[in-house]
Design an enzyme around this catalytic site. Structure first.
Site, PDB file in Angstrom:
ATOM      1  N   HIS A 168       0.812  -1.215   0.000  1.00  0.00           N
ATOM      2  CA  HIS A 168       0.000   0.000   0.000  1.00  0.00           C
ATOM      3  C   HIS A 168       0.848   1.268   0.000  1.00  0.00           C
ATOM      4  O   HIS A 168       0.350   2.332  -0.381  1.00  0.00           O
ATOM      5  CB  HIS A 168      -0.940   0.009   1.207  1.00  0.00           C
ATOM      6  N   GLY A 169       2.078   1.209   0.437  1.00  0.00           N
ATOM      7  CA  GLY A 169       2.885   2.419   0.433  1.00  0.00           C
ATOM      8  C   GLY A 169       4.234   2.211   1.083  1.00  0.00           C
ATOM      9  O   GLY A 169       4.422   1.308   1.911  1.00  0.00           O
TER      10      GLY A 169
END
Length: 512
Positions: free
Chosen positions: A324-325
């Protein structure tokens, strides 16, 4: 180009639909597919045309490597394809994070040019990793380059999913009876799109007004929220994220149906879940399936004993968080959910040994509450941009930053004075209107999320198997039908969404 923008709604979509219909009816299905490929590439290039080169290069590389893998049954080529795909994500998404942390660890002053993250790189890369792995595992192969390009670039799901599987998409492109602009599909597609559009533009963006200021102020060190402020902001973001991503996924599903293409359902009311395992069967379902099939099973799954199973579960969620990041908060979020799943599975294995039993209603309520609170705690790390910010909000949620209420509200609660004194609730000046609005909006969204029927419930009879959440029909009595009542309701939702176009906002998952 955003789904919730004037240029998409009133120029791009009508024009593409018209050209697709002309090509399909007057020329051929192949011509219609080419229209969709060109339209999808234009749609992607609208943001940063230069990254079209990256997207097209990725498509060509995987298409021709897959042919070699299929021809020679080469595991080495399959591994090479996976490594090359992951290398592009590591370079664009994680290079700055890795260099910064190694620089800090080794006390060096290393610098790395700040890179602009290519839109949707995680989504189109994961889809192609699944494809090349299955070419090796199952011998599946696509020989038509245009069909493959459409599989990767189909604009309704290109930017933020759902992550589609070639096994469900390729047969649709090859079936002339599936593709096409048909009355029922158009009616259902527009209806689903209207619901998703309303979720994003009215519900999610409405909650953002209350979630964003709190998280931004805390991350900047300008605010130390008390109990009610912290919970209000966390719940507002919980509703914002759900209706933003769920709205996008509904819009993608509806847009696909306009062209006769069925995309997989990505949400099945995850805030109704009674366990973390149940939550991950309902939230971002296509990502959960990808992580299970291509990471968890590759790590060994549950084939090597319980302890190794728990390790594999934890590692899968840890890497899912990192997907996700590039940040420690995403790793912590993934680790939290990995820990949740381990505890959930361990408890499920031994709970039958307990002699005590709670009444069914209380058991369900406690299971739901525990699951929901665990999810909200995780979302704090997911949303906060700094670790200090996340910990400050969690401290507020735990009551460590004190409990206060605006003096005007406190004056109306004199009947509960003993309880207020017990918890040492203090009076604060101002902010009453914002606090009331935050809680009213957050609780209203939560009520909708746990009680309203979802797209699967409403349109089950009209969805193809690729878009159904499960095998059985839903029990909800609410079912969409081609009637004036439904038309008026959905037209109202669509008009409400269009009325917000003056303040267009991006979808949250565009960042991933």
């Amino acid at each position: 180009m955003l789904f919730n923008s004037v240029e998409f709604l009133f120029v791009f979509l009508p024009l593409v639909l018209w050209l697709f219909h002309l090509a399909q009816t007057r020329l051929s299905v192949d011509a219609a597919i080419k229209v969709l490929v060109v339209a999808s590439l234009f749609f992607y290039g609208w943001w940063q045309p230069v990254y079209l080169l990256l997207l097209i290069s990725s498509i060509l590389l995987n298409f021709y490597l897959a042919k070699l893998i299929h021809r020679y049954r080469s595991k080495a080529l399959m591994i090479l394809a996976v490594v090359l795909n992951l290398s592009s994500i590591v370079y664009y998404k994680y290079a700055n994070f890795l260099v910064g942390n190694f620089s800090l660890l080794l006390q060096q002053n290393w610098q790395f040019e700040q890179l602009l993250l290519p839109l949707a790189i995680s989504f189109f890369t994961f889809q192609q990793i699944a494809y090349v792995v299955d070419v090796y595992r199952k011998g599946e192969i696509e020989h038509n380059i245009m069909n493959y390009m459409l599989f990767v670039t189909f604009f309704p799901q290109l930017i933020a999913g759902p992550i589609v599987h070639h096994g469900s998409m390729m047969p649709q492109f090859a079936d002339p009876n599936r593709l096409g602009v048909k009355a029922t599909n158009v009616a259902v597609g527009i209806s689903i799109f209207a619901i998703g559009f309303f979720k994003k533009t009215v519900l999610a963006d409405g909650a953002a007004v209350y979630a964003n200021p709190l998280f931004q102020a805390v991350d900047a060190g300008q605010l130390t929220p008390g109990f009610f402020e912290a919970w209000g902001g966390a719940l507002a973001y919980t509703g914002q994220l759900y209706f933003d991503f769920s709205g996008y996924s509904d819009m993608a599903l509806g847009l696909g149906l306009l062209f006769g293409i069925s995309l997989p359902l990505n949400f099945n009311s995850p805030y109704k879940a009674l366990s973390i395992t149940d939550f991950w069967r309902r939230w971002h379902m296509t990502l959960s399936q990808f992580l299970r099939d291509y990471l968890y099973i590759a790590l060994g799954g549950n084939r090597r004993g319980k302890f190794r199973r728990y390790i594999n579960l934890f590692l899968t969620m840890l890497l899912g968080g990192l997907w996700h990041g590039a940040g420690w908060n995403f790793l912590i979020w993934g680790a939290l959910h990995g820990g949740y799943l381990v505890v959930n599975h361990a408890f499920s294995a031994v709970k039958t040994q307990f002699a005590w039993r709670l009444p069914k209603g209380i058991s369900i309520l406690l299971s739901w509450l525990l699951t929901f609170v665990a999810v909200v705690v995780g979302w704090v790390f997911f949303r906060a941009t700094t670790l200090d910010g996340a910990l400050t909000i969690l401290a507020g949620m735990a009551g460590f930053n004190g409990i206060s209420l605006p003096a005007g509200i406190l004056a109306q609660l004199q009947f509960a004075t003993p309880l207020l004194q017990l918890f040492d609730v203090q009076a604060s000046q101002g902010g009453g209107a914002v606090l009331v609005s935050t809680w009213a909006w957050s609780l209203a969204l939560l009520l909708l999320a746990v009680s309203a029927p979802n797209v699967h419930d409403l349109f089950y009879r009209y969805l193809a198997s690729e878009s159904r959440a499960g095998k059985g029909a839903p029990t909800s009595r609410w079912q969409w039908q081609a009637s004036k009542g439904w038309a008026l309701l959905l037209a109202f939702l669509l008009v409400m969404g269009v009325s917000t176009l003056g303040q267009v906002s991006e979808f949250l998952y565009f960042n991933f």
